[in-house]
Every structure is written in structure tokens, then in C-alpha cells.
Write an enzyme that holds these catalytic residues in place. Sequence first.
Site, short mmCIF file in Angstrom:
data_model
loop_
_atom_site.label_atom_id
_atom_site.label_comp_id
_atom_site.label_asym_id
_atom_site.label_seq_id
_atom_site.Cartn_x
_atom_site.Cartn_y
_atom_site.Cartn_z
N ASN A 13 -14.56 5.00 30.94
CA ASN A 13 -14.42 4.36 32.25
C ASN A 13 -14.92 5.35 33.30
O ASN A 13 -14.22 6.29 33.64
CB ASN A 13 -12.93 4.02 32.47
CG ASN A 13 -12.66 3.50 33.86
OD1 ASN A 13 -13.58 3.16 34.62
ND2 ASN A 13 -11.38 3.41 34.22
N TRP A 14 -16.15 5.10 33.76
CA TRP A 14 -16.76 6.05 34.71
C TRP A 14 -16.13 5.96 36.10
O TRP A 14 -16.43 6.78 36.96
CB TRP A 14 -18.26 5.78 34.85
CG TRP A 14 -19.08 6.01 33.62
CD1 TRP A 14 -18.63 6.35 32.36
CD2 TRP A 14 -20.50 5.93 33.52
NE1 TRP A 14 -19.70 6.48 31.50
CE2 TRP A 14 -20.86 6.23 32.18
CE3 TRP A 14 -21.52 5.63 34.42
CZ2 TRP A 14 -22.18 6.24 31.74
CZ3 TRP A 14 -22.84 5.64 33.98
CH2 TRP A 14 -23.16 5.94 32.65
N LYS A 15 -15.35 4.94 36.34
CA LYS A 15 -14.75 4.71 37.67
C LYS A 15 -15.87 4.69 38.73
O LYS A 15 -16.96 4.22 38.44
CB LYS A 15 -13.67 5.76 37.95
CG LYS A 15 -12.62 5.80 36.82
CD LYS A 15 -11.39 6.56 37.15
CE LYS A 15 -10.46 6.54 35.94
NZ LYS A 15 -9.20 7.21 36.17
N HIS A 99 -6.42 -2.18 35.61
CA HIS A 99 -6.32 -0.71 35.61
C HIS A 99 -5.33 -0.28 36.70
O HIS A 99 -5.26 -0.90 37.76
CB HIS A 99 -7.70 -0.09 35.86
CG HIS A 99 -7.69 1.40 35.63
ND1 HIS A 99 -7.22 2.27 36.59
CD2 HIS A 99 -8.04 2.15 34.57
CE1 HIS A 99 -7.30 3.51 36.10
NE2 HIS A 99 -7.81 3.46 34.88
N GLU A 101 -5.39 1.95 38.85
CA GLU A 101 -5.96 2.20 40.18
C GLU A 101 -6.14 0.90 40.94
O GLU A 101 -6.04 0.86 42.18
CB GLU A 101 -7.27 2.99 40.03
CG GLU A 101 -6.98 4.45 39.68
CD GLU A 101 -7.99 5.12 38.78
OE1 GLU A 101 -9.12 4.63 38.67
OE2 GLU A 101 -7.63 6.15 38.19
N GLU A 171 -1.53 3.03 29.64
CA GLU A 171 -1.90 4.21 30.42
C GLU A 171 -0.78 4.52 31.41
O GLU A 171 -0.69 3.89 32.46
CB GLU A 171 -3.18 3.96 31.21
CG GLU A 171 -4.38 3.63 30.36
CD GLU A 171 -5.67 3.88 31.12
OE1 GLU A 171 -6.42 4.76 30.70
OE2 GLU A 171 -5.91 3.23 32.14
N GLY A 177 -5.77 11.34 34.91
CA GLY A 177 -6.41 12.38 35.71
C GLY A 177 -5.47 13.54 36.01
O GLY A 177 -5.54 14.15 37.07
N SER A 218 -5.67 11.36 30.55
CA SER A 218 -6.07 12.75 30.33
C SER A 218 -6.32 13.07 28.86
O SER A 218 -5.94 14.14 28.38
CB SER A 218 -5.01 13.70 30.92
OG SER A 218 -4.90 13.46 32.31
N GLY A 239 -11.25 8.53 31.16
CA GLY A 239 -11.79 8.58 32.52
C GLY A 239 -12.64 9.83 32.69
O GLY A 239 -13.82 9.86 32.35
N GLY A 240 -12.01 10.90 33.17
CA GLY A 240 -12.74 12.14 33.51
C GLY A 240 -13.68 12.63 32.42
O GLY A 240 -14.84 12.97 32.70
P1 PGA Z 1 -8.40 10.09 32.70
O1 PGA Z 1 -8.50 8.53 33.12
O2 PGA Z 1 -8.94 10.19 31.29
O3 PGA Z 1 -9.25 10.79 33.69
O4 PGA Z 1 -6.97 10.46 32.77
C1 PGA Z 1 -8.09 7.52 32.24
C2 PGA Z 1 -8.21 6.18 32.94
O5 PGA Z 1 -7.95 6.09 34.13
O6 PGA Z 1 -8.57 5.17 32.31
#
Ligand code: PGA
Length: 266
Positions: A13-15, A99, A101, A171, A177, A218, A239-240
Site C-alpha cells: 500500500n503505497w498510500k 483502511h 487512515e 491492522e 507506521g 510496521s 505500508g512504509g
Molecule cells: P506500515 O503501514 O507498514 O507503514 O505500518 C501498514 C498500512 O497502513 O497498511
Amino acid sequence: MNTPTRQKFVVGNWKMHSTTLEAEQLVNGVIHGLSVNNYVTVILCPPFPYLALVRDLLKGTQIALGAQNMYPEAEGAFTGEVSPTMLLDLGREYVILGHSERRHKLGESDSFINQKVECALAAGLNAILCVGETLEQRKANQTEAILDRQLTQGLANVPPEFLSQLSIAYEPVWAIGNALHHESPQQAHDALSLTRKKLSRICGEIRAQQMTLQYGGSVKPHNAAAFLGQPGLDGVLIGGASLKADQFVAIAKAAMGAMKAEVQPS
Ligand code: PGA
């Protein structure tokens, strides 16, 4: 050799990150690093503007394409939104919905997310529904109640025949993150067991057992194998680490190793 019980996923997930050049370099790095891709469904979810570019770069590979969101209507006067029809037209097979966010920064409710799940599945997309509690909720011992609510409301009225297109990503919001304060593989395992138990109540034991459950929060190359080795944890949402080709490839390889161990136990 045993048959894998469930499909395994590694989702990037590149966000809201990347430029055209970065997207090109990232995709090429992932393709190069994953020339052999056994056992695991690898999915890249770039931001909307890079969809066509990433789709073209992925042609001829086994890597799938996903979106990070969509609007629950086929078309209409919804300025700035993207429909499931458009995603299918552009070659996306998967879509991430709910998600944290979007729930917490953009105020999406369980009922709105439910509309998206229903609409995505009915259109023929594969949906990844994200669920998870905040730190306050975890501290107040509300994890189970939150999972129950997000799953029950998120999957309300979804016809059972569409459930094979659905996977769930657990999650915990506080672990996203947050390299310093993330969940242990054992905690992830426990929450996913709870998730599968809730799913079994909502859609029956057989469908719950067939559903791919992912963990996100993470996950990095150094801890991926420990998460992916947990029974009942069928994949990871990254994500990251999905923004660095070498890190994402290392995680995907850890997933392939875990899957190989499942189908060919020593
Ligand atoms: P992260 O993000 O790996 O940076 O913790 C995961 C996500 O938000 O799907």
C-alpha cells in the site's frame, strides 16, 4: 505435498507517495527481485494517478494491481471520486477498503465502508477490508468489541456467494507506521484468531476458514518471517516498507518461504 489452505497475500500500500519516476523505479525493482514468484499473490496498490503506468509495467508478470479506495457507485456526479467500474476498466483486480487512515483521518463510517464492500464485490473486484482498534480502545480492552462491530457492520448484507472475493486485513491503528511500538507476532496471531471466530459467526465456519486473513502494522524485512510463520496469518499488508523495492521483495520472499513450509513440511 499438502494443498495450501488459503491464498497468501503480500500487499504493498503505497498510500499517498511516489512520483512517476519513483513509481517506475519501484515497480521495476519489485519485478526484478521477484522473478520467481511461487505460492503468494503479490499486489501493488499505487495512488490513482499511477494506475495506468503501473498496470503497463506489470504486464506479463504475476504481480497483481490494486487500488487504495473507491466510491460505492458505478458512475455519477461524485466529484473527485473513482468508481469500481473505472478500476476494472484500468485493470485493477483488488481494492483496499476501510483502511484506518480513511476511517480516522477522513471520517469513513462502518456503514459507508459496508456500501463500498458490497459495491466492490458486486462489480467483480476483490476487496481487502481493513479492521483494527486504536490504542485507546486496546487499552480499554475493547479490541474484541471493535472487531465485532467493524466486521458485522462492514459485511452487513453482503451476499454469501461474493465472500470468496473478500479478504480481511487486521491492522491495529497504533501499530501502523510505528516501528517503535508495534504488535508482537503472537498478539497478531491472537487478534487474527479472534477475527476468524467473529467471521465464523457472521458468515459460517466454512467460509471463515477459507478466508485469507492478513496482518498489517510496521511489518518489515526483519520481522516478516515471524509474523508470516503464525498459524492463521495468511499475508501482510505493507505500508512504509512497500516503498523500498528491496524491503518489499524481502518481505514477499519471507511469505514465499512461509508458504513453502506450509505446503512442503520437512
Ligand atoms: P506500515 O503501514 O507498514 O507503514 O505500518 C501498514 C498500512 O497502513 O497498511
